[in-house]
Each structure stands twice: as structure tokens, then as C-alpha cells.
Scaffold this active site. Structure first.
Site, PDB file in Angstrom:
ATOM      1  N   ASP A 219       0.859  -1.183   0.000  1.00  0.00           N
ATOM      2  CA  ASP A 219       0.000   0.000   0.000  1.00  0.00           C
ATOM      3  C   ASP A 219       0.890   1.226   0.000  1.00  0.00           C
ATOM      4  OD1 ASP A 219       0.027   1.029   3.100  1.00  0.00           O
ATOM      5  OD2 ASP A 219       0.008  -1.153   3.031  1.00  0.00           O
TER       6      ASP A 219
ATOM      7  N   ASP B  53      -9.845   3.143   5.505  1.00  0.00           N
ATOM      8  CA  ASP B  53      -8.771   3.112   6.495  1.00  0.00           C
ATOM      9  C   ASP B  53      -9.265   3.846   7.738  1.00  0.00           C
ATOM     10  OD1 ASP B  53      -6.499   3.412   8.018  1.00  0.00           O
ATOM     11  OD2 ASP B  53      -5.292   4.363   6.449  1.00  0.00           O
TER      12      ASP B  53
ATOM     13  N   GLU C 293      -8.534   4.162  11.689  1.00  0.00           N
ATOM     14  CA  GLU C 293      -7.518   3.868  12.703  1.00  0.00           C
ATOM     15  C   GLU C 293      -7.309   5.095  13.576  1.00  0.00           C
ATOM     16  OE1 GLU C 293      -3.332   4.142  11.259  1.00  0.00           O
ATOM     17  OE2 GLU C 293      -4.224   3.855   9.262  1.00  0.00           O
TER      18      GLU C 293
END
Length: 279
Positions: free
Chosen positions: A78, A167, A169
Site C-alpha cells: 500500500d 482506512d 484507525e
């Protein structure tokens, strides 16, 4: 004269005591700065990337790789603007077969290297997708899903495009859970994934770390039936998964891999990567 000498001695003693106390005071200030997120240096908006919070919060241990559910793993990477122009032929020759490229963050940032990274991975033969770095404190989940889809996060059934990834987090800009309650965070994620599916016909991948998921969603298990799990853990084993998921689809196992740092295992052979791309 005796008074003068006594005064000088007292002044010297006071200065010596101050010199001893000063390092302790500065040490305490530094420690407080480390413990207080508001006292830390906050990165610029848009600079976040996948796995940014893993080492500071979860640490790392052991060599890259490790035990997983399927015997065969397919290597992936990534990337974001931090990698700049990526040497995709070199990654391909090293065995990397799939990639995710950061497309957007919040509703205010687009990856300035997106074209080179997204097209470059495709041109060497990789199956690739895009990810969105969520900032739940800046706008709704639906608004961010729309921004993502409108700026590179779409999906097409061409056999080479993976579904978009959310994503979600630790917040690099402030409080870990973005000021959300656990139920509020679950609602925000649901808002995003529902809007993404409405726009693309695909359920997005969810990238997260188990410790963050427990802290910020209360270890909610309701997304596991629809959303593939991309787990972050920099260790020799994947460890405990968030509630609901009995297996992972992808595992970000290191941020210090060859050529580009962030390397991942897909839980299966290349045909399984292709199956996810095809929906």
C-alpha cells in the site's frame, strides 16, 4: 564582611539547588508533552497514511511474515504520497502482485501522486485498488464516501480493480477516536460503507487494528458479514482479530518491507485476489 560571605554562600547554594531541580522539571515537562496529545507536534492535514498509528500504539515484534489461515499468501503493498513515484516494475519483479493506493482523506485531500501510483501498478500487471483515510470528526461518513468515489475510489468489473478500502484507525491529528462515542463511531462507519455500496455496488474493505477497534467501536461485530477485513499488526502472527471476523482477507504485517515499506499478505493465492476484484 562575614555577612557578605554568608550571603554569597546562600546565593550559591540556591543556584546549585536550582541547577539540580531544573533537569527534573524539564523531564517532567517532556513527559507531560508525550502523554498529552495536544502537546505533541500535529502533522499537516492530508499527510496521514495507512498504518500511521500502528507502531506508536501497538508496537511491532518479530520478523515480517508469519502464520496465517491459508497456506498460500499473495504479496501486496500500500502506498500514499509519502512514497512519491513508485518503482512498480521493481516491485513486480520482487513478487508483489496487488496494491492499494491512497486516493483521499476526509473531504479535503487528494493524493498528489495518485495517477503515477494507480496507473503504474496497473501497467505492470498488478490488481490494484484505492483507499480512503477516514477523519470522522470532519464530516459525515456518507460525505467522505462520496468524496472518495468522486476522486479515484470507484470500482469497475474489469478484473483488475479491487473494491475501495476504508482506512479507519488512530487519529493522527487529535484524540484517538476522533471525539466519537463507540456507538457514534459504529454509526459513522455504517454511514460510509452503506454510501460506498450505494455508489459502487461493492462492499468496501475495512482496514483497522484490533486494539483501535476495541477502543473506539467497543469491538462491534456487525460489519464482518459484508466487509472484508484488512488487519494491521506488525508481528510474526496476525494475532486476535476484531469481533465478528473469523479470518482476515489482507494483513499489513510490516512498515519496513523492501522497496516500499508497507507490505501485506493476501489470505490466499492470486485467484482469490482476482475473485475479490471481480466481486
Amino acid at each position: 564582611m562575614r555577612v557578605h560571605r554568608s550571603g554569597t554562600s546562600l546565593a550559591g547554594a540556591a543556584l546549585a539547588a536550582l541547577a539540580l531541580l531544573l533537569p527534573l522539571t524539564l523531564s517532567g515537562t517532556a513527559s507531560a508533552a508525550q502523554d498529552d496529545p495536544g502537546a505533541r507536534q500535529v502533522p499537516a492535514r492530508g499527510s496521514a497514511y495507512m498504518g500511521m498509528g500502528v507502531i506508536p500504539h501497538d508496537g511491532q515484534g518479530g520478523k515480517p511474515g508469519g502464520i496465517s489461515i491459508q497456506a498460500t499468501q499473495t504479496e501486496g503493498v500500500d502506498v500514499s504520497s509519502h512514497q512519491g513515484n513508485v518503482d512498480w516494475p521493481r516491485l513486480w519483479n520482487s513478487g508483489v502482485r496487488w496494491a492499494y493506493v491512497k486516493a483521499t482523506e476526509g473531504t479535503y485531500y487528494k493524493n498528489t501522486y495518485f495517477t503515477q501510483q494507480y496507473n503504474g501498478s496497473y501497467n505492470v500487471g498488478m490488481i490494484r485498488g484505492t483507499y480512503h483515510f477516514a477523519t470522522p470528526d470532519t464530516s459525515t461518513g456518507a460525505a467522505q464516501a462520496d468524496y472518495f468515489v468522486n476522486n479515484g475510489g470507484g470500482w469497475s468489473k474489469d478484473g483488475k480493480t479491487l473494491p475501495g478500502a476504508l482506512d479507519i484507525e488512530w487519529n493522527p491529528y487529535g484524540a484517538a477516536c476522533y471525539g466519537k462515542t463507540q456507538s457514534g463511531m459504529v454509526a459513522w462507519i455504517r454511514d460510509f460503507v452503506n454510501r460506498y455500496k450505494y455508489r459502487t455496488g461493492r462492499d468496501p474493505v475495512i482496514y483497522t487494528a484490533t486494539s483501535w477497534w476495541k477502543q473506539c467501536t467497543g469491538n462491534y461485530g456487525g460489519f464482518a458479514t459484508a466487509n472484508p477485513l484488512w488487519i494491521a499488526r506488525y508481528a510474526t502472527t496476525v494475532g486476535e482479530l476484531p469481533a465478528g471476523w473469523s479470518y482476515y482477507t489482507m494483513w499489513q504485517y510490516t512498515s519496513s518491507g523492501p522497496i516500499v515499506g508497507d507490505h501485506n499478505h493476501f489470505n490466499g493465492d492470486l485467484s482469490r485476489v482476482q475473485a475479490l476484484a471481480n466481486g
